[in-house]
Every structure is written in C-alpha cells, then in structure tokens.
Design a protein around this motif. Structure first.
Motif, PDB file in Angstrom:
ATOM      1  N   VAL A  99       0.840  -1.180   0.000  1.00  0.00           N
ATOM      2  CA  VAL A  99       0.000   0.000   0.000  1.00  0.00           C
ATOM      3  C   VAL A  99       0.884   1.241   0.000  1.00  0.00           C
ATOM      4  O   VAL A  99       1.926   1.273   0.641  1.00  0.00           O
ATOM      5  CB  VAL A  99      -0.901   0.026   1.256  1.00  0.00           C
ATOM      6  CG1 VAL A  99      -1.725   1.291   1.312  1.00  0.00           C
ATOM      7  CG2 VAL A  99      -1.785  -1.192   1.308  1.00  0.00           C
ATOM      8  N   THR A 100       0.404   2.264  -0.737  1.00  0.00           N
ATOM      9  CA  THR A 100       1.057   3.563  -0.686  1.00  0.00           C
ATOM     10  C   THR A 100       0.055   4.540  -0.090  1.00  0.00           C
ATOM     11  O   THR A 100      -1.070   4.653  -0.571  1.00  0.00           O
ATOM     12  CB  THR A 100       1.456   4.032  -2.101  1.00  0.00           C
ATOM     13  OG1 THR A 100       2.305   3.050  -2.686  1.00  0.00           O
ATOM     14  CG2 THR A 100       2.175   5.355  -2.035  1.00  0.00           C
ATOM     15  N   VAL A 101       0.434   5.247   0.922  1.00  0.00           N
ATOM     16  CA  VAL A 101      -0.444   6.194   1.594  1.00  0.00           C
ATOM     17  C   VAL A 101       0.023   7.600   1.239  1.00  0.00           C
ATOM     18  O   VAL A 101       1.202   7.916   1.380  1.00  0.00           O
ATOM     19  CB  VAL A 101      -0.421   5.999   3.113  1.00  0.00           C
ATOM     20  CG1 VAL A 101      -1.289   7.030   3.803  1.00  0.00           C
ATOM     21  CG2 VAL A 101      -0.864   4.586   3.482  1.00  0.00           C
ATOM     22  N   ALA A 102      -0.909   8.401   0.779  1.00  0.00           N
ATOM     23  CA  ALA A 102      -0.596   9.791   0.438  1.00  0.00           C
ATOM     24  C   ALA A 102      -1.647  10.688   1.064  1.00  0.00           C
ATOM     25  O   ALA A 102      -2.822  10.307   1.159  1.00  0.00           O
ATOM     26  CB  ALA A 102      -0.575   9.973  -1.078  1.00  0.00           C
TER      27      ALA A 102
END
Length: 174
Positions: free
Chosen positions: A157-160
């Motif tokens: 997962v990439t959290v932005a």
C-alpha cells in the motif's frame, strides 16, 4: 566515617611493640630514603576485635607514606601521626571485610548476587553451550516450527495525504 568506625570496633595498640617499631623509623624518612629494616621483632602491633595486625604491615605502610611529603617533626610525633592514619586505614579494611556480618541488607544482596552467578553458570553449561553444538536438535526444531514463522498474505500500500483537493484527485488517477 573514621570516627564511627573507631566507636564501633574495639582496637588495641600493643605499646611495647609500637615503641620498638617507632625506633626503627629514622630521619631518612623525610628525604624519602628510609627502608623497612630486614630484621626486627614482627609481633602483633594492633588488634581490631579478633584480627591481629603485625608490625611489618605498619612498617610497609610507613614506607609507602614517604612520597606524601610529611614534615611533622620529631620522628616520634610523625610515627604517631602515621599510626593514626594506619589505624583508620585498617579499620576501614576491617569494616569492608566484615560488611556482610554487620549489614544484613548488604548480606542479602550479596547472597542474591552469588545465587544469580551460580544460576547463570548452570544455565550456560546445561542450556546455551549444549544448544551451540546440537545441530540436529536445531534442524529438527526448525523443521517442526518453520510454518509458524512464515509471513501471511499481505498487501503493498502507498499512503498519500494532502490538504488540496485537486492534488488528491490527481493522485487517485495515478
């Protein structure tokens, strides 16, 4: 502390022995050339409770004190001064040697410490040293438990985050 120790313990100076030992210290002491005589009556000089301290111990103490640069004169007065310093040192040594007898809390801590050392030594011999050399046991343990240490299914997962809505929409498209 020295005053407390002088009150706490009984000590006795052997006056005849001290008089004989005092005569052995000469004016060479002031120049740092005095040496402990080879032959002398090495009887008991000091008794602290039941511990006997001989004249040789005192003369060795006097020899070491030459470097301190004492200027007290005459030599007899100097010898008394050195004896008092020697007495304080011997009382402190006696106190340290008998600390477990005098102080129950300290005795308990020392007993725990010794027991801990014995336990550590026993565990090292019976467990850790054996585990180092037991390659078959280690391999069997690994085979029996390797499934327990595998990663489960996971997701990358990439959290932005941003405070601007147009940046959030742009990131969603990407």
């Amino acid at each position: 502390m020295n005053e407390k120790l002088r009150k706490k313990y009984t000590f006795k100076r052997e006056e005849k022995q001290f008089a004989a030992v005092s005569k052995l210290v000469t004016n060479d002491f002031y120049e740092g050339k005095w040496k402990t005589p080879e032959t002398f009556n090495n009887g008991t000089l000091l008794t602290i409770n039941a511990k006997k301290i001989d004249a040789k111990t005192f003369l060795e103490f006097v020899d070491k004190q030459q470097k301190a640069g004492y200027k007290t004169k005459p030599v007899s007065k100097l010898t008394n001064e050195l004896y008092n310093k020697f007495l304080d040192e011997q009382l402190t040594i006696y106190y340290d040697e008998n600390l477990e007898v005098d102080n129950q809390d300290f005795a308990n801590v020392m007993e725990e410490y010794r027991d801990g050392l014995l336990l550590f030594d026993l565990m090292e011999k019976e467990i850790w040293d054996r585990a180092k050399t037991d390659t078959l046991g280690l391999k069997n343990f690994y085979e029996a438990h390797k499934a327990e240490h595998m990663w489960k299914k996971r997701v990358e997962v990439t959290v932005a985050s941003s405070t601007k809505m147009d940046m959030i929409k742009k990131l969603r498209r990407l």
